[in-house]
Design an enzyme around this catalytic site. Structure first.
Site, PDB file in Angstrom:
ATOM      1  N   LYS A  31      15.273  -6.487   9.096  1.00  0.00           N
ATOM      2  CA  LYS A  31      14.173  -7.091   9.859  1.00  0.00           C
ATOM      3  C   LYS A  31      13.103  -7.635   8.903  1.00  0.00           C
ATOM      4  CE  LYS A  31      10.709  -5.926  13.271  1.00  0.00           C
ATOM      5  NZ  LYS A  31       9.665  -5.062  12.769  1.00  0.00           N
ATOM      6  N   LYS A  35      11.732 -11.687   8.116  1.00  0.00           N
ATOM      7  CA  LYS A  35      10.323 -12.082   8.274  1.00  0.00           C
ATOM      8  C   LYS A  35       9.824 -12.946   7.115  1.00  0.00           C
ATOM      9  CE  LYS A  35       7.420 -10.427  10.495  1.00  0.00           C
ATOM     10  NZ  LYS A  35       6.594 -10.129  11.598  1.00  0.00           N
ATOM     11  N   ARG A  83      15.582  -7.128  -7.504  1.00  0.00           N
ATOM     12  CA  ARG A  83      15.315  -6.002  -8.410  1.00  0.00           C
ATOM     13  C   ARG A  83      16.453  -5.002  -8.265  1.00  0.00           C
ATOM     14  NH1 ARG A  83      10.117  -1.875  -8.730  1.00  0.00           N
ATOM     15  NH2 ARG A  83      10.822  -1.163  -6.680  1.00  0.00           N
ATOM     16  N   GLU A 140       7.300   1.056 -17.478  1.00  0.00           N
ATOM     17  CA  GLU A 140       6.899   2.131 -16.561  1.00  0.00           C
ATOM     18  C   GLU A 140       6.857   3.503 -17.230  1.00  0.00           C
ATOM     19  OE1 GLU A 140       8.300   1.568 -12.452  1.00  0.00           O
ATOM     20  OE2 GLU A 140       9.934   0.394 -13.272  1.00  0.00           O
ATOM     21  N   ASP A 170       4.973   4.995 -11.786  1.00  0.00           N
ATOM     22  CA  ASP A 170       5.903   5.725 -12.650  1.00  0.00           C
ATOM     23  C   ASP A 170       5.261   6.006 -14.006  1.00  0.00           C
ATOM     24  OD1 ASP A 170       8.626   6.064 -11.345  1.00  0.00           O
ATOM     25  OD2 ASP A 170       8.194   3.974 -10.914  1.00  0.00           O
ATOM     26  N   ILE A 239       3.159  -5.337  -1.905  1.00  0.00           N
ATOM     27  CA  ILE A 239       4.159  -4.641  -1.082  1.00  0.00           C
ATOM     28  C   ILE A 239       4.036  -4.966   0.399  1.00  0.00           C
ATOM     29  CG2 ILE A 239       4.693  -2.670  -2.568  1.00  0.00           C
ATOM     30  CD1 ILE A 239       2.446  -1.141  -1.001  1.00  0.00           C
ATOM     31  N   HIS A 240       2.931  -5.624   0.760  1.00  0.00           N
ATOM     32  CA  HIS A 240       2.706  -5.861   2.192  1.00  0.00           C
ATOM     33  C   HIS A 240       2.206  -7.292   2.366  1.00  0.00           C
ATOM     34  CE1 HIS A 240       0.901  -5.500   6.183  1.00  0.00           C
ATOM     35  NE2 HIS A 240       1.667  -4.431   6.359  1.00  0.00           N
ATOM     36  N   ASP A 289     -15.665 -26.103 -28.108  1.00  0.00           N
ATOM     37  CA  ASP A 289     -14.739 -26.491 -29.169  1.00  0.00           C
ATOM     38  C   ASP A 289     -13.318 -26.179 -28.690  1.00  0.00           C
ATOM     39  OD1 ASP A 289     -14.703 -23.797 -29.416  1.00  0.00           O
ATOM     40  OD2 ASP A 289     -15.407 -23.710 -31.477  1.00  0.00           O
TER      41      ASP A 289
HETATM   42  N1  COA Z   1       8.302  -7.512   3.319  1.00  0.00           N
HETATM   43  C1  COA Z   1       8.557  -8.128   4.493  1.00  0.00           C
HETATM   44  N2  COA Z   1       7.989  -7.771   5.657  1.00  0.00           N
HETATM   45  C2  COA Z   1       7.126  -6.753   5.627  1.00  0.00           C
HETATM   46  C3  COA Z   1       6.819  -6.066   4.435  1.00  0.00           C
HETATM   47  C4  COA Z   1       7.451  -6.476   3.251  1.00  0.00           C
HETATM   48  N3  COA Z   1       7.236  -5.864   2.077  1.00  0.00           N
HETATM   49  N4  COA Z   1       5.914  -5.103   4.695  1.00  0.00           N
HETATM   50  C5  COA Z   1       5.665  -5.183   6.011  1.00  0.00           C
HETATM   51  N5  COA Z   1       6.388  -6.172   6.570  1.00  0.00           N
HETATM   52  C6  COA Z   1       6.389  -6.605   7.976  1.00  0.00           C
HETATM   53  C7  COA Z   1       6.694  -5.443   8.904  1.00  0.00           C
HETATM   54  O1  COA Z   1       8.085  -5.338   9.132  1.00  0.00           O
HETATM   55  C8  COA Z   1       5.929  -5.782  10.153  1.00  0.00           C
HETATM   56  O2  COA Z   1       6.672  -6.712  10.904  1.00  0.00           O
HETATM   57  P1  COA Z   1       6.560  -6.737  12.530  1.00  0.00           P
HETATM   58  O3  COA Z   1       5.147  -7.134  12.827  1.00  0.00           O
HETATM   59  O4  COA Z   1       7.559  -7.782  12.949  1.00  0.00           O
HETATM   60  O5  COA Z   1       6.890  -5.361  12.984  1.00  0.00           O
HETATM   61  C9  COA Z   1       4.712  -6.540   9.621  1.00  0.00           C
HETATM   62  O6  COA Z   1       5.064  -7.004   8.313  1.00  0.00           O
HETATM   63  C10 COA Z   1       3.485  -5.658   9.518  1.00  0.00           C
HETATM   64  O7  COA Z   1       3.809  -4.502   8.774  1.00  0.00           O
HETATM   65  P2  COA Z   1       3.159  -3.076   9.072  1.00  0.00           P
HETATM   66  O8  COA Z   1       3.576  -2.612  10.442  1.00  0.00           O
HETATM   67  O9  COA Z   1       1.700  -3.171   8.822  1.00  0.00           O
HETATM   68  O10 COA Z   1       3.773  -2.174   7.963  1.00  0.00           O
HETATM   69  P3  COA Z   1       5.120  -1.288   8.013  1.00  0.00           P
HETATM   70  O11 COA Z   1       4.734   0.060   8.527  1.00  0.00           O
HETATM   71  O12 COA Z   1       6.218  -2.002   8.700  1.00  0.00           O
HETATM   72  O13 COA Z   1       5.469  -1.187   6.483  1.00  0.00           O
HETATM   73  C11 COA Z   1       5.392  -0.438   4.219  1.00  0.00           C
HETATM   74  C12 COA Z   1       4.603  -0.613   5.520  1.00  0.00           C
HETATM   75  C13 COA Z   1       4.492  -0.035   3.097  1.00  0.00           C
HETATM   76  C14 COA Z   1       6.483   0.603   4.452  1.00  0.00           C
HETATM   77  C15 COA Z   1       6.051  -1.820   3.913  1.00  0.00           C
HETATM   78  O14 COA Z   1       5.003  -2.740   3.725  1.00  0.00           O
HETATM   79  C16 COA Z   1       7.018  -1.842   2.752  1.00  0.00           C
HETATM   80  O15 COA Z   1       8.135  -1.374   2.879  1.00  0.00           O
HETATM   81  N6  COA Z   1       6.614  -2.426   1.618  1.00  0.00           N
HETATM   82  C17 COA Z   1       7.452  -2.566   0.457  1.00  0.00           C
HETATM   83  C18 COA Z   1       7.625  -1.249  -0.252  1.00  0.00           C
HETATM   84  C19 COA Z   1       8.366  -1.432  -1.549  1.00  0.00           C
HETATM   85  O16 COA Z   1       9.076  -2.388  -1.732  1.00  0.00           O
HETATM   86  N7  COA Z   1       8.181  -0.484  -2.472  1.00  0.00           N
HETATM   87  C20 COA Z   1       8.788  -0.550  -3.773  1.00  0.00           C
HETATM   88  C21 COA Z   1       8.050  -1.451  -4.702  1.00  0.00           C
HETATM   89  S1  COA Z   1       6.552  -0.767  -5.304  1.00  0.00           S
HETATM   90 MG    MG Z   2       8.430   1.882 -10.370  1.00  0.00          MG
END
Ligand code: COA
Ligand code: MG
Length: 304
Positions: A31, A35, A83, A140, A170, A239-240, A289
């Site tokens: 999902k 997006k 990654r 890291e 990390d 991440i968001h 300069d």
């Molecule tokens: N990539 C794509 N879509 C994302 C996303 C991301 N990194 N983070 C959130 N979204 C989407 C969600 O699916 C949600 O979609 P919806 O409105 O259709 O349900 C929308 O954006 C809003 O997200 P939200 O509900 O506020 O957050 P969440 O609880 O779904 O997710 C996290 C929060 C932190 C778990 C999520 O942002 C995430 O998994 N981030 C990446 C973590 C990661 O990669 N960590 C390793 C690297 S440090």
């Molecule tokens: Mg790391």
């Protein structure tokens, strides 16, 4: 192949910079992958197989990447990177196999927890010389930070090295930062500044700053992003999706700095050509300069 270490100080001002907000997406979450086209203002997405993916979901994540890339690579209209897990992990052989089997090329390979040049060599050997990968490594650990120059030298010889990311969480655990680091991350100042400095020894190698994991605190994110940009980082891991516009803005030149840069370059060329002067007064009170000219060119490069 000769190492691509730059000899000329300040030469990095010539490079263009493509990755500002580097958005990581857990590849196990279909999902979230679907997006991605809606987040139109990020330069770069990284499909994660490592720490954003649970152990039980690694294989699903690989299968999702195999399916997602051919379907979306041409339509997403931005960099799509992968990654993999670290070379020292038990997942690496399956990840390497995935890369070999992919029918689509990826824009850049992100490799976490790179601790030694042996790991870089092993990976290059496994992937073979037929495909030249663009590469971003993560720093890291204490060992990785201490040996970063030699790691990047090896990476720039064996791959098309494009950046190093600071893996702050990390790293903190590895060096024994007591508990969670502070909001200002002052405990990590040395590591961040060292990464910027070492990256600058290499051509086209972006220093990419730490993630801001408190993703609902957008003011704190803005502050840390602006600090990173001021220190020389040219992008930041996010991440968001809510973090994306703030980071993109912090790592993009403002309209006033673009105006300043254009005027300065015009004034420099005029003084050099018409008066044979390499130093002059700009806007009434600043001495201009060559170093400021390079800075101005750097700002304009960042608008491309
Ligand atoms: N990539 C794509 N879509 C994302 C996303 C991301 N990194 N983070 C959130 N979204 C989407 C969600 O699916 C949600 O979609 P919806 O409105 O259709 O349900 C929308 O954006 C809003 O997200 P939200 O509900 O506020 O957050 P969440 O609880 O779904 O997710 C996290 C929060 C932190 C778990 C999520 O942002 C995430 O998994 N981030 C990446 C973590 C990661 O990669 N960590 C390793 C690297 S440090
Ligand atoms: Mg790391």
């Amino acid at each position: 192949m000769a190492a691509k270490i730059l000899r000329q100080a300040g030469a990095y001002y010539g490079q263009s910079l493509s990755r500002r907000a580097v958005l990581t997406v857990p590849s196990s979450d279909w999902k979230k992958l679907t997006k991605l086209p809606t987040f139109t203002n990020t330069d770069c997405v990284v499909l994660d197989l490592e720490d954003g993916v649970a152990e039980s979901a690694k294989q699903i994540a690989r299968e999702n990447i195999s399916r997602y890339l051919p379907e979306s690579a041409s339509t997403l209209n931005r960099e799509i990177c992968v990654r993999i897990n670290s070379v020292s992990s038990k997942y690496i052989n399956d990840d390497v196999q995935l890369l070999k089997d992919l029918s689509t090329t990826i824009d850049c390979l992100f490799v976490p927890k790179v601790d030694s040049i042996d790991e870089v060599k092993w990976l290059a050997d496994q992937l073979g010389v037929n495909r030249q990968y663009n590469l971003v490594v993560y720093c890291e650990s204490a060992r990785s930070l201490a040996d970063l120059r030699s790691i990047l030298t090896s990476a720039s010889n064996l791959f098309s090295l494009q950046g190093a990311v600071f893996g702050s969480d990390d790293f903190s655990a590895d060096v024994g930062v007591n508990g969670r680091y502070s909001l200002e991350a002052s405990e990590l100042t040395y590591a961040r500044q060292k990464i910027v400095t070492i990256c600058r020894l290499f051509e086209n190698t972006q220093p990419i700053d730490m993630v801001y994991i408190n993703f609902k605190d957008l003011d704190g994110l803005k502050k840390q992003s602006e600090q990173g940009a001021a220190w020389g980082f040219t992008g930041k891991q996010v991440i968001h999706p809510q973090q994306v516009p703030i980071v993109q803005t912090a790592f993009s030149p403002s309209s006033s700095s673009i105006k300043w840069a254009k005027e300065l370059i015009d004034a420099y060329e005029k003084h050099e050509k018409e008066e044979g002067k390499g130093a002059f007064t700009f806007r009434g009170n600043t001495m201009v300069d060559k170093p400021l000219l390079r800075k101005a060119r750097h700002i304009l490069n960042m608008t491309r």
